[in-house]
Design a protein around this motif. Structure first.
Motif, mmCIF file in Angstrom:
data_model
loop_
_atom_site.group_PDB
_atom_site.id
_atom_site.type_symbol
_atom_site.label_atom_id
_atom_site.label_comp_id
_atom_site.label_asym_id
_atom_site.label_seq_id
_atom_site.Cartn_x
_atom_site.Cartn_y
_atom_site.Cartn_z
ATOM 1 N N ARG A 104 -9.872 -1.675 7.055
ATOM 2 C CA ARG A 104 -9.251 -0.695 7.934
ATOM 3 C C ARG A 104 -9.409 -1.137 9.380
ATOM 4 N NH1 ARG A 104 -13.462 4.415 7.241
ATOM 5 N NH2 ARG A 104 -15.200 3.526 8.466
ATOM 6 N N CYS A 109 -2.408 0.295 -4.108
ATOM 7 C CA CYS A 109 -1.870 -0.983 -3.682
ATOM 8 C C CYS A 109 -1.304 -1.678 -4.905
ATOM 9 C CB CYS A 109 -2.956 -1.836 -3.033
ATOM 10 S SG CYS A 109 -2.445 -3.514 -2.595
ATOM 11 N N LEU A 157 -8.099 2.994 -3.865
ATOM 12 C CA LEU A 157 -9.238 3.378 -3.050
ATOM 13 C C LEU A 157 -9.279 4.900 -2.999
ATOM 14 C CD1 LEU A 157 -11.613 2.423 -1.264
ATOM 15 C CD2 LEU A 157 -10.094 2.717 0.710
ATOM 16 N N TYR A 183 -5.106 1.349 6.965
ATOM 17 C CA TYR A 183 -5.819 0.757 5.840
ATOM 18 C C TYR A 183 -4.959 -0.318 5.186
ATOM 19 C CZ TYR A 183 -9.540 4.204 6.073
ATOM 20 O OH TYR A 183 -10.622 4.965 6.480
ATOM 21 N N TYR A 184 -5.572 -1.459 4.934
ATOM 22 C CA TYR A 184 -4.894 -2.610 4.348
ATOM 23 C C TYR A 184 -5.569 -3.015 3.050
ATOM 24 C CZ TYR A 184 -3.215 -3.253 9.169
ATOM 25 O OH TYR A 184 -2.665 -3.082 10.416
ATOM 26 N N CYS A 185 -4.785 -3.305 2.040
ATOM 27 C CA CYS A 185 -5.339 -3.967 0.874
ATOM 28 C C CYS A 185 -5.214 -5.471 1.068
ATOM 29 C CB CYS A 185 -4.664 -3.517 -0.428
ATOM 30 S SG CYS A 185 -2.879 -3.763 -0.524
ATOM 31 N N TRP A 243 -2.269 -10.040 2.048
ATOM 32 C CA TRP A 243 -2.429 -8.751 2.718
ATOM 33 C C TRP A 243 -1.223 -7.862 2.518
ATOM 34 C CZ3 TRP A 243 -6.815 -7.449 5.581
ATOM 35 C CH2 TRP A 243 -7.726 -8.497 5.792
ATOM 36 N N ILE A 284 -13.696 2.077 -5.024
ATOM 37 C CA ILE A 284 -12.618 1.139 -5.282
ATOM 38 C C ILE A 284 -12.510 0.901 -6.781
ATOM 39 C CG2 ILE A 284 -14.099 -0.900 -5.016
ATOM 40 C CD1 ILE A 284 -11.680 -2.327 -3.736
ATOM 41 N N TRP A 342 -10.305 -3.559 0.391
ATOM 42 C CA TRP A 342 -9.652 -2.729 1.393
ATOM 43 C C TRP A 342 -10.320 -2.937 2.741
ATOM 44 C CZ3 TRP A 342 -5.334 0.236 0.531
ATOM 45 C CH2 TRP A 342 -4.990 0.487 -0.801
ATOM 46 N N GLU A 380 0.827 -1.202 0.000
ATOM 47 C CA GLU A 380 0.000 0.000 0.000
ATOM 48 C C GLU A 380 0.862 1.253 0.000
ATOM 49 O OE1 GLU A 380 -2.073 -2.940 2.907
ATOM 50 O OE2 GLU A 380 -0.044 -2.221 2.505
#
Length: 122
Positions: A35, A22, A78, A91-93, A112, A67, A33, A6
């Motif tokens: 969070r 990402c 995002l 925030y994670y993809c 991840w 997205i 995504w 990310e």
């Protein structure tokens, strides 16, 4: 395994916008995504499927977040508009090779990113 990284996080004032990116190493059918804010559970905020491009959002993100995916250049995005303090989180993809339902389940996602911090001030 699919590698995901990310970028694009930062600090903005309430009402502002951010675009997260990402970069991923390999195609996955479903990407999304999540969070996680301090003291709260990890929450899915957007998902998108390959091929059809179908996307979905929970009420907390609907109308503000968008997205998108560019599978020619291996980038997931995002776009976040009208950000509010409650959007502050890491925030994670994430991605999975299998089908994903409209309701995002954390355990369904296999790959991840490391996360990027988003901080919204009021």
């Amino acid at each position: 395994q699919v590698q995901m990284v990310e970028s694009g996080g930062g600090s903005v004032q309430a009402g502002g916008s951010l675009r997260l990116s990402c970069a991923y190493s390999e195609y996955s059918y479903c990407m999304g995504w999540f969070r996680q804010a301090p003291g709260k559970e990890r929450e899915g905020v957007a998902l998108i499927r390959g091929g059809s491009g179908f996307s979905s959002y929970p009420d907390s993100a609907k109308g503000r977040f968008t997205i998108s995916r560019d599978d020619d250049n291996n980038v997931l995005y995002l776009q976040m508009n009208n950000l509010q303090p409650e959007d502050t989180a890491v925030y994670y993809c994430a991605a999975t090779r299998k089908f994903c339902g409209e309701t995002m389940i954390e355990g369904d996602f296999t790959y991840w990113g490391q996360g990027t911090q988003v901080t919204i001030s009021s």
